[in-house]
Design a protein around this motif. Structure first.
Motif, mmCIF file in Angstrom:
data_model
loop_
_atom_site.group_PDB
_atom_site.id
_atom_site.type_symbol
_atom_site.label_atom_id
_atom_site.label_comp_id
_atom_site.label_asym_id
_atom_site.label_seq_id
_atom_site.Cartn_x
_atom_site.Cartn_y
_atom_site.Cartn_z
ATOM 1 N N CYS A 69 0.830 -1.209 0.000
ATOM 2 C CA CYS A 69 0.000 0.000 0.000
ATOM 3 C C CYS A 69 0.862 1.256 0.000
ATOM 4 O O CYS A 69 1.972 1.276 0.551
ATOM 5 N N ASP A 70 0.330 2.314 -0.598
ATOM 6 C CA ASP A 70 1.021 3.599 -0.643
ATOM 7 C C ASP A 70 0.718 4.454 0.583
ATOM 8 O O ASP A 70 1.562 5.220 1.039
ATOM 9 N N GLN A 71 -0.505 4.319 1.093
ATOM 10 C CA GLN A 71 -0.896 5.070 2.278
ATOM 11 C C GLN A 71 -1.848 4.221 3.110
ATOM 12 O O GLN A 71 -2.432 3.249 2.622
ATOM 13 N N VAL A 72 -2.005 4.611 4.374
ATOM 14 C CA VAL A 72 -2.993 4.004 5.244
ATOM 15 C C VAL A 72 -3.828 5.112 5.869
ATOM 16 O O VAL A 72 -3.306 6.185 6.205
ATOM 17 N N VAL A 73 -5.127 4.874 5.975
ATOM 18 C CA VAL A 73 -6.029 5.780 6.698
ATOM 19 C C VAL A 73 -6.492 5.030 7.938
ATOM 20 O O VAL A 73 -7.226 4.048 7.847
ATOM 21 N N ALA A 74 -6.044 5.484 9.092
ATOM 22 C CA ALA A 74 -6.298 4.792 10.360
ATOM 23 C C ALA A 74 -7.576 5.325 10.984
ATOM 24 O O ALA A 74 -7.581 6.380 11.618
ATOM 25 N N ILE A 75 -8.656 4.558 10.796
ATOM 26 C CA ILE A 75 -9.961 4.959 11.326
ATOM 27 C C ILE A 75 -10.420 4.011 12.434
ATOM 28 O O ILE A 75 -11.157 4.411 13.336
ATOM 29 N N ALA A 76 -9.995 2.754 12.391
ATOM 30 C CA ALA A 76 -10.478 1.745 13.338
ATOM 31 C C ALA A 76 -10.330 2.215 14.778
ATOM 32 O O ALA A 76 -9.269 2.672 15.193
ATOM 33 N N ALA A 77 -11.412 2.094 15.534
ATOM 34 C CA ALA A 77 -11.407 2.488 16.947
ATOM 35 C C ALA A 77 -12.756 2.152 17.549
ATOM 36 O O ALA A 77 -13.755 2.029 16.837
ATOM 37 N N MET A 78 -12.782 1.990 18.867
ATOM 38 C CA MET A 78 -14.053 2.031 19.579
ATOM 39 C C MET A 78 -14.499 3.476 19.608
ATOM 40 O O MET A 78 -13.777 4.353 20.063
ATOM 41 N N ILE A 79 -15.684 3.735 19.072
ATOM 42 C CA ILE A 79 -16.151 5.111 18.989
ATOM 43 C C ILE A 79 -17.668 5.128 19.078
ATOM 44 O O ILE A 79 -18.335 4.201 18.622
ATOM 45 N N GLY A 80 -18.202 6.162 19.674
ATOM 46 C CA GLY A 80 -19.649 6.304 19.782
ATOM 47 C C GLY A 80 -19.986 7.681 20.281
ATOM 48 O O GLY A 80 -19.156 8.585 20.295
ATOM 49 N N GLY A 81 -21.208 7.859 20.693
ATOM 50 C CA GLY A 81 -21.653 9.149 21.195
ATOM 51 C C GLY A 81 -21.317 9.331 22.668
ATOM 52 O O GLY A 81 -20.501 8.620 23.248
ATOM 53 N N ILE A 82 -21.989 10.280 23.278
ATOM 54 C CA ILE A 82 -21.677 10.674 24.650
ATOM 55 C C ILE A 82 -21.842 9.522 25.631
ATOM 56 O O ILE A 82 -21.105 9.413 26.608
ATOM 57 N N THR A 83 -22.793 8.612 25.385
ATOM 58 C CA THR A 83 -22.979 7.491 26.301
ATOM 59 C C THR A 83 -21.766 6.562 26.292
ATOM 60 O O THR A 83 -21.424 5.975 27.315
ATOM 61 N N TYR A 84 -21.135 6.429 25.131
ATOM 62 C CA TYR A 84 -19.937 5.585 25.040
ATOM 63 C C TYR A 84 -18.861 6.078 25.994
ATOM 64 O O TYR A 84 -18.156 5.285 26.626
ATOM 65 N N PHE A 85 -18.687 7.394 26.068
ATOM 66 C CA PHE A 85 -17.602 7.946 26.874
ATOM 67 C C PHE A 85 -17.719 7.536 28.337
ATOM 68 O O PHE A 85 -16.710 7.409 29.036
ATOM 69 N N HIS A 86 -18.957 7.352 28.789
ATOM 70 C CA HIS A 86 -19.185 7.071 30.200
ATOM 71 C C HIS A 86 -19.322 5.583 30.489
ATOM 72 O O HIS A 86 -18.923 5.118 31.553
ATOM 73 N N GLU A 87 -19.882 4.842 29.562
ATOM 74 C CA GLU A 87 -20.086 3.411 29.788
ATOM 75 C C GLU A 87 -18.828 2.596 29.550
ATOM 76 O O GLU A 87 -18.680 1.497 30.083
ATOM 77 N N TYR A 88 -17.917 3.111 28.724
ATOM 78 C CA TYR A 88 -16.728 2.347 28.350
ATOM 79 C C TYR A 88 -15.452 3.163 28.549
ATOM 80 O O TYR A 88 -14.550 3.157 27.715
ATOM 81 N N ALA A 89 -15.376 3.862 29.669
ATOM 82 C CA ALA A 89 -14.265 4.786 29.898
ATOM 83 C C ALA A 89 -12.903 4.090 29.837
ATOM 84 O O ALA A 89 -11.952 4.619 29.246
ATOM 85 N N TYR A 90 -12.792 2.905 30.423
ATOM 86 C CA TYR A 90 -11.515 2.184 30.371
ATOM 87 C C TYR A 90 -11.294 1.529 29.019
ATOM 88 O O TYR A 90 -10.216 1.628 28.420
ATOM 89 N N ASP A 91 -12.321 0.840 28.515
ATOM 90 C CA ASP A 91 -12.171 0.105 27.258
ATOM 91 C C ASP A 91 -11.814 1.031 26.099
ATOM 92 O O ASP A 91 -11.014 0.672 25.232
ATOM 93 N N LEU A 92 -12.412 2.214 26.068
ATOM 94 C CA LEU A 92 -12.096 3.164 25.008
ATOM 95 C C LEU A 92 -10.614 3.517 25.010
ATOM 96 O O LEU A 92 -9.975 3.578 23.958
ATOM 97 N N LEU A 93 -10.086 3.730 26.190
ATOM 98 C CA LEU A 93 -8.680 4.097 26.307
ATOM 99 C C LEU A 93 -7.776 2.915 25.971
ATOM 100 O O LEU A 93 -6.892 3.009 25.113
ATOM 101 N N ALA A 94 -8.019 1.785 26.620
ATOM 102 C CA ALA A 94 -7.127 0.638 26.468
ATOM 103 C C ALA A 94 -7.187 0.037 25.070
ATOM 104 O O ALA A 94 -6.152 -0.225 24.437
#
Length: 339
Positions: A69-94
């Protein structure tokens, strides 16, 4: 150009892959379907698109996919709305740190041993979570206090991954910050958590689909988080895809960072009333305020001049037109049981 897109079955990636194919590029996509489950895309059978179901954290697999490949676009992640930030605070980071590290490890190897030219990193407007400077220009994330949410902190860390990979290994990068993507493609997230807003179970995604489904299900009064004065910049997925593609293609984007956003501010109450009127017509708009989440940032206003000056990018789609596209799509997804 041949481009690896991680998280290619996701929301923004769906728009991006279509845009890159339209521009004549060949795409390798990887996704493990962890958020929505298996999904079909309009370009699945395009001869210039190769999809691999797999985990981005699998370094050997990533090296195999990125090797030519010539380039990579790194999008993969656990991501969601405001509820995600609170329900998965550790998992999102780790989990997102593991994904970032594996992606950069593979990219550094491919830059040194193969032909990879650059990594493009999708960050987030949440890097400006603690700013008091509006509009927030590129570089403000280095001046304001760090984000308070683990999600915002990890997205800032992704930007430091790019900085470190350049400083130590001379891997060129572009950092891309999309603001509040609106479009079709979001479904109910696979999750053990159930979050209620009034009598409606949230999709654990973002504010637009969650407000739309509540209005379509007849919630009256409509439940919103807090007073509804949170300011956002709702940007079309198609516009964002164009901006990201320009970041990939332009030499002016090398080792730069960009806010990609509409310049138009809208508060949540204005958004909610606009959705209500499109669904309910002249029926009086009624709402109640639920207790807000801790990390519900009250104001996100990006500076957009840099992307316009260096890339010629402007997000021009109007929110009303976006809602005209999204509301019927969500209605159909509700009938199919996906939201």
């Amino acid at each position: 150009m041949k481009i690896l897109v991680t998280g290619s079955a996701g929301f923004i990636a769906g728009y991006l892959v279509e845009e890159l194919l339209k521009r004549g590029h060949s795409i390798v996509g990887i996704d493990n379907f962890s958020k929505y489950g298996p999904v079909e895309k309009s370009y699945d059978h395009n001869p210039r698109y190769l999809f691999v179901r797999g985990d981005v954290k699998d370094i050997d697999l990533m090296k195999e996919l990125i090797a030519d490949c010539d380039q990579v676009v790194a999008i993969a992640a656990m991501i969601g709305g405001i509820t995600y930030f609170h329900e998965y605070a550790y998992d999102l980071l780790a989990e997102n740190e593991r994904i970032a590290a594996a992606t950069f490890d593979a990219a550094i190897w491919a830059h040194q041993q193969k032909k990879l030219q650059k990594i493009n990193v999708l960050s987030s407007s949440m890097v400006y979570e603690s700013t008091t400077v509006y509009p927030s220009p590129e570089g403000e994330q280095l001046c304001c206090p760090p984000p308070l949410s683990t999600y915002g902190f990890q997205k800032l860390a992704c930007e430091y991954f790019a900085k470190g990979a350049w400083e130590q290994y001379k891997l060129p990068y572009t950092i891309i910050r999309p603001f509040n993507c609106v479009g079709t493609g979001e479904r109910r997230a696979i999750s053990e958590k159930e979050i209620l807003s009034g009598n409606v179970k949230l999709a654990m995604s973002h504010v637009v689909p969650d407000l739309v489904q509540k209005v379509l299900k007849g919630q009256d009064p409509l439940h919103i988080l807090g007073a509804g004065n949170q300011i956002r910049h709702y940007t079309s997925g198609a516009d964002l895809a164009e901006g990201i593609a320009l970041c990939v293609e332009s030499e002016k984007a090398i080792n730069e960072d960009f806010n990609l956003s509409t310049p138009v501010s809208t508060n949540v109450l204005e958004l909610a009333e606009a959705i209500w009127q499109k669904v309910n017509g002249d029926k009086p708009f009624r709402y109640v305020s639920d207790k807000p989440f801790v990390y519900d940032v009250q104001k996100r206003v990006p500076a957009v001049e840099k992307a316009k000056t260096l890339l010629g990018f402007e997000a021009k789609s109007k929110l009303s037109d976006m809602l005209d596209e999204v509301i019927p799509w969500i209605k159909e997804q509700m009938k199919a049981g996906n939201i």
